[in-house]
Every structure is written in structure tokens, then in C-alpha cells.
Design an enzyme around this catalytic site. Structure first.
Site, short mmCIF file in Angstrom:
data_model
loop_
_atom_site.label_atom_id
_atom_site.label_comp_id
_atom_site.label_asym_id
_atom_site.label_seq_id
_atom_site.Cartn_x
_atom_site.Cartn_y
_atom_site.Cartn_z
N HIS A 261 46.41 39.24 44.57
CA HIS A 261 45.83 39.70 45.83
C HIS A 261 45.52 38.46 46.67
O HIS A 261 44.50 37.78 46.46
CB HIS A 261 44.57 40.51 45.54
CG HIS A 261 44.11 41.34 46.68
ND1 HIS A 261 44.67 42.58 46.98
CD2 HIS A 261 43.13 41.15 47.59
CE1 HIS A 261 44.05 43.10 48.02
NE2 HIS A 261 43.12 42.25 48.42
N GLU B 206 41.77 48.91 46.35
CA GLU B 206 40.54 48.30 46.85
C GLU B 206 40.13 48.77 48.24
O GLU B 206 38.99 48.55 48.65
CB GLU B 206 40.66 46.77 46.84
CG GLU B 206 41.64 46.21 47.84
CD GLU B 206 41.08 45.00 48.57
OE1 GLU B 206 40.03 44.47 48.18
OE2 GLU B 206 41.71 44.61 49.57
N HIS C 34 37.74 43.21 48.43
CA HIS C 34 36.74 44.22 48.80
C HIS C 34 36.17 44.95 47.57
O HIS C 34 35.58 46.03 47.71
CB HIS C 34 37.36 45.24 49.76
CG HIS C 34 37.69 44.68 51.11
ND1 HIS C 34 36.75 44.02 51.88
CD2 HIS C 34 38.84 44.67 51.82
CE1 HIS C 34 37.32 43.63 53.01
NE2 HIS C 34 38.59 44.01 52.99
#
Length: 259
Positions: free
Chosen positions: A151, A41, A69
Site C-alpha cells: 500500500h 481500508e 486509513h
């Protein structure tokens, strides 16, 4: 049989991309890796382009995962729909392109499930519960083995997810902080776990960016667009060894390279 899964920490910028390309295939050969998941990312610093995603796949990744992101480079949106080998977090609440999990072909006909989730603690709150989304995906999507990239910012949320899914998946690793943790372990019901993989990119940096930019931010200076730090790079990863008959993890080890 034993299956060896390599999970590679967040790629940061061109330095991280090039370091991955230079070292991933030889690392896979050295460690007899059967399947590789790479978090991409931050390939553009923030976000990833289709060209960069294809570069990561060409470097030897079987699946790419993303994070907060995902949408910083909007040109990735069509690629998320078109390419099954790139995943964005499954628990985005709005209707967005792409998919959050998939089942992929592994050695000897194994069906390998990979899921990408994003945490809610100290992150954008506009996400569904990653716990509920994981439940639904595991319940409705058959696979022989399941791997999860969570994440998330909070180590507590990552640890809670590990124990919540323990025994239902074979490996869970955290991404996002870019700082490798030393807590590789096998949870009581057989799931391999590590709080954070770390990152792949310039190590003379603050999580991949020029140190002076980070210092400026914490001193209250004017905001500036972050730039990738120059200099030597590293690759942070964790190798999980899975017993595919018992559907349990039997070994977890850090595998880190550095110039």
C-alpha cells in the site's frame, strides 16, 4: 498444480461494498479463483468497521488487507486482534493491534502467506522499513506461497519492492492510488507484479469521492469531509496464475468489471 489468486482493489464506500457483494462470487466462479485478497481500508470512505470487514469476508474474500486509513475507525482495533483474516500493514512502528501477515489454508493443503506492507515515500514517515520487515517475515514464517499487498503512493517504491522480493514471493500488487495500472507482468525471477490494482466503487468520481469536493480542494476552498460519489460502480482486480510446484507466477491479467 496451478493456483489462481484474485487481488481486488481498494473498496470505497457503500457503493464499493455492494458492488463487491453483487459480483465477487460470480467472478470467482468464472475465473476459477482459488484464493481472494481484497483491500478494504476505504470501506467507510476512510477506514473500515468490523461490520464492513465481515461483509467483505461474507462476500467471498479469503483475506482483507488495509493501509494508511487503518485507524480512522477505531472500533476496528479489537476486530484486528480477534479475526485472523484481516491484516494491517506489518511495518507500523508503534505497538498496535492486529497482525501484518498470516499463513492461511489453501487448496490441497497449501500454506498461503499473505503480507500487508505500507510505503514511506510521500506517506506518514512513522513506519519501519517495509523492505526490512518483509525480509524478517519471509525469513521467520514458512509458507508454500507468498503474496504481498504493498500500500504505497510512489510507483517507484512499488516497483523497487517488486524487484527486491522477486523470486522470494509469488505475487506483489500495489494499492492506495485507486488508479488501475496497465503494467501487469512477470518479473525476471518469477514474481507476478502490477503497480496498482485500482479500486472498487463509483467510477464517476475522483478516486471514489464526489468530483466537486476534489476540485474545491485544489482551488483552495475550505476543507470538507469527503463524501462517496453516487452513481455506477466498477471493480478493479488482477488475476495471478501460479505454478505451485515451480513456485513461480505464469500469468497475470487485469480483470475489471464496470456497470
Amino acid at each position: 498444480m496451478l493456483l489462481r489468486l484474485l487481488a481486488v482493489g481498494d473498496i470505497v464506500g457503500e457503493g464499493g461494498l455492494n458492488y463487491l457483494s453483487d459480483h465477487l462470487r460470480s467472478l470467482k466462479q468464472l475465473k476459477n479463483v482459488d484464493f481472494t485478497v481484497v483491500n478494504g481500508e476505504n470501506a467507510s470512505g476512510v477506514g473500515i468497521t468490523p461490520k464492513q470487514a465481515q461483509f467483505i469476508l461474507d462476500a467471498g474474500a479469503d483475506v482483507i488487507t488495509l493501509g494508511n486509513h487503518t485507524w480512522n475507525k477505531l472500533q476496528i482495533t479489537d476486530f484486528l486482534d480477534d479475526c485472523p483474516y484481516i491484516l494491517r500493514p506489518a511495518n507500523y512502528t508503534s505497538r498496535v493491534p492486529g497482525r501484518g501477515f498470516g499463513v492461511f489454508d489453501g487448496p490441497r493443503g497449501l500454506r498461503i502467506g499473505v503480507m500487508n506492507l505500507i510505503g514511506r515515500t510521500e506517506m506518514d514517515a512513522n513506519f519501519d522499513s517495509p523492505f526490512a520487515v518483509a525480509d524478517k517475515a519471509l525469513r521467520e514464517t514458512p509458507a508454500d506461497l507468498w503474496f504481498v499487498d504493498f500500500h504505497a503512493e510512489a510507483t517507484s517504491e512499488k516497483g523497487a519492492m517488486g524487484y527486491y522480493l522477486d523470486g522470494r514471493i509469488q505475487a506483489l500488487w500495489g494499492t492506495h492510488t485507486h488508479v488501475p495500472t496497465a503494467d501487469t507482468q512477470i518479473l525476471p525471477k518469477g514474481t507476478g507484479f502490477v503497480t496498482d490494482l485500482g479500486m472498487t466503487g463509483p467510477y464517476q468520481s475522483v478516486i471514489g469521492i464526489k468530483p466537486e469536493q476534489s476540485v474545491n480542494r485544489f482551488l483552495g476552498g475550505l476543507p470538507r469531509r469527503y463524501e462517496e460519489a453516487p452513481g455506477p460502480c466498477k471493480l478493479n482486480s488482477v488475476l495471478f496464475t501460479l505454478d505451485t510446484d515451480a513456485k513461480k507466477c505464469v500469468a497475470v491479467e487485469r480483470v475489471d468489471l464496470q456497470d
